[in-house]
Scaffold this motif. Structure first.
Motif, PDB file in Angstrom:
ATOM      1  N   GLY A  28      99.038 146.530  26.275  1.00 29.93           N
ATOM      2  CA  GLY A  28      98.578 145.611  27.306  1.00 29.93           C
ATOM      3  C   GLY A  28      99.291 145.708  28.632  1.00 29.93           C
ATOM      4  N   VAL A  29     100.192 146.657  28.778  1.00 29.31           N
ATOM      5  CA  VAL A  29     100.972 146.748  30.005  1.00 29.31           C
ATOM      6  C   VAL A  29     100.093 147.006  31.234  1.00 29.31           C
ATOM      7  CG1 VAL A  29     101.525 149.210  29.891  1.00 29.31           C
ATOM      8  CG2 VAL A  29     103.118 147.638  30.973  1.00 29.31           C
ATOM      9  N   SER A  30      98.944 147.628  31.064  1.00 28.16           N
ATOM     10  CA  SER A  30      98.086 147.959  32.204  1.00 28.16           C
ATOM     11  C   SER A  30      96.838 147.091  32.294  1.00 28.16           C
ATOM     12  CB  SER A  30      97.676 149.428  32.130  1.00 28.16           C
ATOM     13  OG  SER A  30      96.982 149.664  30.911  1.00 28.16           O
ATOM     14  N   VAL A  31      96.767 146.020  31.516  1.00 25.74           N
ATOM     15  CA  VAL A  31      95.571 145.181  31.488  1.00 25.74           C
ATOM     16  C   VAL A  31      95.489 144.267  32.707  1.00 25.74           C
ATOM     17  CG1 VAL A  31      94.353 143.396  30.178  1.00 25.74           C
ATOM     18  CG2 VAL A  31      95.404 145.297  28.988  1.00 25.74           C
ATOM     19  N   CYS A  36      94.204 146.520  35.993  1.00 27.56           N
ATOM     20  CA  CYS A  36      93.051 145.922  35.298  1.00 27.56           C
ATOM     21  C   CYS A  36      92.323 146.931  34.413  1.00 27.56           C
ATOM     22  CB  CYS A  36      92.084 145.293  36.296  1.00 27.56           C
ATOM     23  SG  CYS A  36      92.827 143.982  37.268  1.00 27.56           S
ATOM     24  N   LEU A  37      93.080 147.777  33.735  1.00 27.69           N
ATOM     25  CA  LEU A  37      92.489 148.758  32.831  1.00 27.69           C
ATOM     26  C   LEU A  37      92.102 148.072  31.517  1.00 27.69           C
ATOM     27  CD1 LEU A  37      94.928 151.738  33.422  1.00 27.69           C
ATOM     28  CD2 LEU A  37      92.580 151.512  34.256  1.00 27.69           C
ATOM     29  N   MET A  43      88.279 150.026  25.576  1.00 31.75           N
ATOM     30  CA  MET A  43      88.189 151.449  25.888  1.00 31.75           C
ATOM     31  C   MET A  43      87.358 152.178  24.830  1.00 31.75           C
ATOM     32  SD  MET A  43      91.116 154.383  26.115  1.00 31.75           S
ATOM     33  CE  MET A  43      91.198 154.451  24.342  1.00 31.75           C
ATOM     34  N   ALA A  44      87.587 151.859  23.560  1.00 34.46           N
ATOM     35  CA  ALA A  44      86.815 152.487  22.481  1.00 34.46           C
ATOM     36  C   ALA A  44      85.336 152.145  22.626  1.00 34.46           C
ATOM     37  CB  ALA A  44      87.334 152.036  21.122  1.00 34.46           C
TER      38      ALA A  44
END
Length: 68
Positions: A28-31, A36-37, A43-44
């Motif tokens: 979750g570091v880039s959520v 906002c990834l 992603m799946a």
């Protein structure tokens, strides 16, 4: 050493200089902003879009993506 008012241990700075620094970031570091990834589940879902395949309840993302 201080950089931008943050004190970094010399071991970290030495690892950077020696091209040996490894960063482990958690889930979750880039959520959040600014990136906002998507998380791994989203992603799946995005990767499988258009394939007609849907991940079954209880199937891990790793297994689902491997089956794609």
């Amino acid at each position: 050493m201080f950089l931008n008012d943050i004190e970094y241990p010399n071991q970290i700075l030495d690892a950077i200089k020696e091209d040996k620094l490894v960063v482990f970031a958690g889930d979750g570091v880039s959520v959040d902003s600014p990136t906002c990834l998507p998380d791994f589940n989203k992603m799946a879902e995005q990767i499988s879009a258009g394939t007609g395949l849907v991940r079954s309840k209880g199937t891990s993302c790793e297994v689902f993506l491997g089956n794609l």
